[in-house]
Design a protein around this motif. Structure first.
Motif, short mmCIF file in Angstrom:
data_model
loop_
_atom_site.label_atom_id
_atom_site.label_comp_id
_atom_site.label_asym_id
_atom_site.label_seq_id
_atom_site.Cartn_x
_atom_site.Cartn_y
_atom_site.Cartn_z
N ILE A 47 0.83 -1.03 0.00
CA ILE A 47 0.04 0.20 0.09
C ILE A 47 0.90 1.23 -0.05
CG2 ILE A 47 -1.62 1.31 1.48
CD1 ILE A 47 -2.75 -1.35 2.21
N GLY A 48 1.89 1.19 0.66
CA GLY A 48 2.82 2.49 1.07
C GLY A 48 3.54 2.75 -0.57
N ALA A 49 3.91 1.68 -1.16
CA ALA A 49 4.33 1.88 -2.44
C ALA A 49 3.37 2.40 -3.62
CB ALA A 49 5.03 0.41 -2.99
N ASN A 50 2.38 1.82 -3.70
CA ASN A 50 1.26 2.41 -4.57
C ASN A 50 1.00 4.02 -4.21
OD1 ASN A 50 -0.34 0.25 -6.42
ND2 ASN A 50 0.79 -0.74 -4.78
N THR A 51 0.95 4.21 -2.71
CA THR A 51 0.33 5.45 -2.56
C THR A 51 1.55 6.41 -2.82
OG1 THR A 51 -0.82 4.51 -0.49
CG2 THR A 51 -0.23 6.91 -0.58
N ALA A 52 2.88 6.17 -2.69
CA ALA A 52 3.97 6.98 -2.96
C ALA A 52 4.14 7.23 -4.61
CB ALA A 52 5.18 6.52 -2.51
N ILE A 53 3.86 6.13 -5.42
CA ILE A 53 3.96 6.36 -6.72
C ILE A 53 2.91 7.00 -7.45
CG2 ILE A 53 4.18 4.86 -8.93
CD1 ILE A 53 6.72 4.93 -7.40
N PHE A 54 1.61 6.84 -6.86
CA PHE A 54 0.43 7.62 -7.30
C PHE A 54 0.35 8.91 -6.87
CE2 PHE A 54 -3.94 9.04 -7.43
CZ PHE A 54 -4.24 8.70 -8.61
N SER A 55 0.97 9.30 -5.88
CA SER A 55 1.04 10.67 -5.46
C SER A 55 1.98 11.34 -6.41
CB SER A 55 1.29 10.60 -3.79
OG SER A 55 2.75 10.53 -3.58
N LEU A 56 3.08 10.97 -6.96
CA LEU A 56 4.00 11.51 -7.78
C LEU A 56 3.47 11.56 -9.00
CD1 LEU A 56 6.73 12.98 -8.09
CD2 LEU A 56 7.64 10.64 -8.48
N VAL A 57 2.83 10.36 -9.77
CA VAL A 57 2.31 10.47 -10.88
C VAL A 57 1.13 11.14 -11.20
CG1 VAL A 57 1.38 8.49 -12.75
CG2 VAL A 57 3.17 8.21 -11.30
N ASP A 58 0.09 11.26 -10.15
CA ASP A 58 -1.07 12.06 -10.44
C ASP A 58 -0.85 13.39 -10.82
OD1 ASP A 58 -3.86 12.64 -10.11
OD2 ASP A 58 -3.51 13.57 -8.17
N PRO A 59 -0.13 14.38 -9.98
CA PRO A 59 0.01 15.53 -10.49
C PRO A 59 1.18 15.85 -11.83
CG PRO A 59 1.62 15.13 -8.85
CD PRO A 59 0.40 14.15 -8.98
N LEU A 60 1.68 14.70 -12.13
CA LEU A 60 2.61 14.73 -13.47
C LEU A 60 1.77 14.37 -14.76
CD1 LEU A 60 5.86 13.02 -12.64
CD2 LEU A 60 5.37 15.41 -13.47
N LEU A 61 0.87 13.58 -14.55
CA LEU A 61 0.28 12.98 -15.68
C LEU A 61 -1.20 13.05 -15.54
CD1 LEU A 61 2.39 9.68 -16.00
CD2 LEU A 61 2.55 11.95 -17.30
N PHE A 62 -1.99 12.91 -14.70
CA PHE A 62 -3.46 12.47 -14.49
C PHE A 62 -4.12 13.86 -14.08
CE2 PHE A 62 -1.99 8.20 -13.30
CZ PHE A 62 -1.86 7.72 -14.68
N ARG A 63 -3.61 14.78 -13.26
CA ARG A 63 -4.57 15.84 -12.62
C ARG A 63 -4.89 16.80 -13.79
NH1 ARG A 63 -2.19 18.19 -7.30
NH2 ARG A 63 -2.16 15.88 -6.93
N ASP A 64 -5.85 17.28 -14.14
CA ASP A 64 -6.42 18.02 -14.97
C ASP A 64 -6.08 19.55 -14.21
OD1 ASP A 64 -7.26 16.69 -16.69
OD2 ASP A 64 -9.48 16.73 -16.37
N LEU A 65 -5.97 20.59 -15.20
CA LEU A 65 -5.54 22.05 -14.78
C LEU A 65 -6.85 22.48 -14.10
CD1 LEU A 65 -3.35 23.54 -17.51
CD2 LEU A 65 -2.60 22.99 -15.50
N PRO A 66 -6.75 23.25 -12.95
CA PRO A 66 -8.08 23.95 -12.42
C PRO A 66 -8.33 25.16 -13.10
CG PRO A 66 -5.99 24.41 -11.20
CD PRO A 66 -5.64 23.45 -12.21
N VAL A 67 -8.80 25.01 -14.33
CA VAL A 67 -9.38 25.87 -15.16
C VAL A 67 -10.35 25.53 -15.93
CG1 VAL A 67 -6.85 26.81 -15.77
CG2 VAL A 67 -7.85 25.37 -17.12
N ARG A 68 -10.82 26.67 -16.72
CA ARG A 68 -12.31 26.44 -17.41
C ARG A 68 -11.91 25.50 -18.47
NH1 ARG A 68 -13.50 29.45 -21.80
NH2 ARG A 68 -12.57 30.92 -20.90
N ASP A 69 -12.71 24.31 -18.53
CA ASP A 69 -12.78 23.49 -19.89
C ASP A 69 -11.36 23.13 -20.19
OD1 ASP A 69 -13.84 21.93 -21.94
OD2 ASP A 69 -14.05 23.55 -23.22
#
Length: 458
Positions: A108-130
């Protein structure tokens, strides 16, 4: 409301069982004594009267159980008992408990650590319109990585002649230094339509406008929420104050007037970079306008396709390519490209490590599945070794559902303990991995800053 009050009353009865049980037992015994006294007055002997009173009143234990069910939450009380029993069982088998919890914590720690880094790099949308309609422009010289670098002259040509974009914005990071006696400032120069095109609203003051792009106009600036809190303690007088930015490429410090503070959710459009200050074009000298240091981002018009935008941009980019090809014929092999930018502008951080981190994310996901499978096998083996215990519990009246519930509760305890330890250790692993990743970008002259958080929201 009546149902809520009844539920709260039962919850209080469950949590304060010890004190109420003593009162209830005293009340029932008093009732039995009253019946026995009445029978003795009728001529029965004390022993016979006491026995008859108990028979008439019924079992005190059964009566207390019935009253307890009426005033409490039996399922919650049973669940608490199962937890206590599970903890005692793990204390009797510490090797099993440590092995199971450690296996889950690692996975669980390995998955959480990797996802917490991959998410802002590849998955998280910009907090802007459309954000789905945002695109970025890149070009790639033979043998080099893709770049998003253009001059303001290129930006103006694309902006004025295209038919597929509703807006095109430009931004250029500054190589900032700490002003004398001040704190370090991360700054970007942006076009006047930058905030309005993205749909970013100010939390205080106003945003930059196209009037701030006029050469010779007063230098204006927008500051981030984070910098506003750090530098001005969140005070409204920040609007109208001056901010000084020192850039090694400029002849001297740039002093700009703060005209607004952006919303706390917005921290820039480039992964790995969180500017403190956004400067208007009026803050830079005219010589910088012809330098190819601006990254471009565009918003696609409704109904327009990426393929059409790519074809049109290659036509509009021909003057730049031909001008560069006069000095180096290899530039004729270069073609501008249009790519989605819903997660932000690409950087060496995403270009170099996006693929490896995605592969690493898949690998640790398989690790979690293997850990769960191994733990399931360990639990089956432990269940086989506890057959005698289960047989004794059945002989004492425990039903099948009661035994299954106890086993599920023990599994829940293991999962909760492993999850808590894994999440507690994840920031250490994420920070170590982030240092490894960002150290690989220093040779490219970047200074990435990536905010890694275990809980986030767009």
């Amino acid at each position: 409301m009546a149902a809520i009050r009844e539920w709260l009353r039962r919850l209080a009865g469950t949590l304060h069982k010890a004190s109420t049980d003593a009162d209830m037992e005293e009340e029932l015994r008093l009732h039995v004594d009253m019946v026995a006294d009445e029978l003795r007055r009728r001529g029965l002997s004390p022993a016979v009267a006491a026995r008859e009173a108990r028979l008439r009143a019924g079992s005190i234990v059964q009566a207390m159980e019935q009253r307890r069910d009426q005033r409490g939450l039996p399922w919650l009380e049973d669940f608490i008992q199962d937890i206590r029993y599970g903890v005692r069982a793990f204390r009797r088998a510490p090797v099993f408990a440590v092995l199971a919890i450690g296996t889950l914590a690692l996975a669980i720690g390995a998955n959480t650590a990797i996802f917490s880094l991959v998410d802002p790099l590849l998955f998280r949308d910009l907090p802007v319109r459309d954000p789905e309609s945002l695109l970025q422009f890149t070009w790639q010289y033979p043998g080099d990585p893709p770049l998003n670098l253009f001059s303001l002259e290129d930006y103006e040509r694309y902006r004025d002649r295209n038919t597929v974009f509703s807006d095109i914005v430009g931004l250029a990071p500054l190589v900032t230094e700490s002003p004398a006696g001040g704190d370090p400032i991360s700054a970007e120069v942006v076009t006047g339509n930058f905030f309005n095109a993205l749909g970013v609203r100010p939390a205080l003051g106003r945003v930059l406008t196209v009037s701030d792009d006029t050469p010779g106009s007063a230098a204006t600036a927008i500051v981030s929420w984070r910098y506003w809190q750090r530098r001005f303690n969140g005070e409204p007088p920040a609007v109208g104050a001056d901010v000084t930015v020192v850039d090694r490429r400029l002849p001297g410090p740039v002093r700009a007037t703060i005209v607004g503070v952006v919303d706390a959710a917005f921290s820039g459009v480039t992964v790995g970079r969180q500017p403190d200050v956004w400067l208007s074009l009026g803050a830079i000298p005219a010589a910088m306008r012809s330098r190819p240091g601006f990254a471009l981002m565009a918003r696609l018009k409704p109904g327009a396709s990426i393929a059409r935008a790519r074809a049109e941009m290659r036509v509009l980019d021909q003057p730049r390519i031909e001008g560069l090809a006069e000095r180096d014929p290899q530039w004729r092999e270069v073609a501008i490209d249009v790519q989605p930018a819903r997660a932000g502008l690409s950087t060496p951080l995403t270009d170099q490590f996006g693929g490896p981190l995605s592969l690493l994310m898949a690998t640790v996901g398989v690790l979690l599945l293997l850990a769960c499978a191994n733990l399931g096998g360990i639990l089956l083996a432990r269940g086989a070794a506890r057959q005698h215990e289960m047989a004794v519990r059945v002989s004492l009246g425990a039903g099948r559902f009661r035994i299954i519930r106890q086993a599920l509760t023990e599994s829940l305890l293991l999962s909760a303990a492993g999850g808590v330890l894994g999440i507690a250790a994840a920031p250490v692993g994420a920070g170590l991995l982030l240092r490894i990743v960002t150290s690989g970008t220093r040779s490219l002259g970047t200074t990435p800053h990536l905010h890694v958080a275990l809980a986030h929201g767009p």
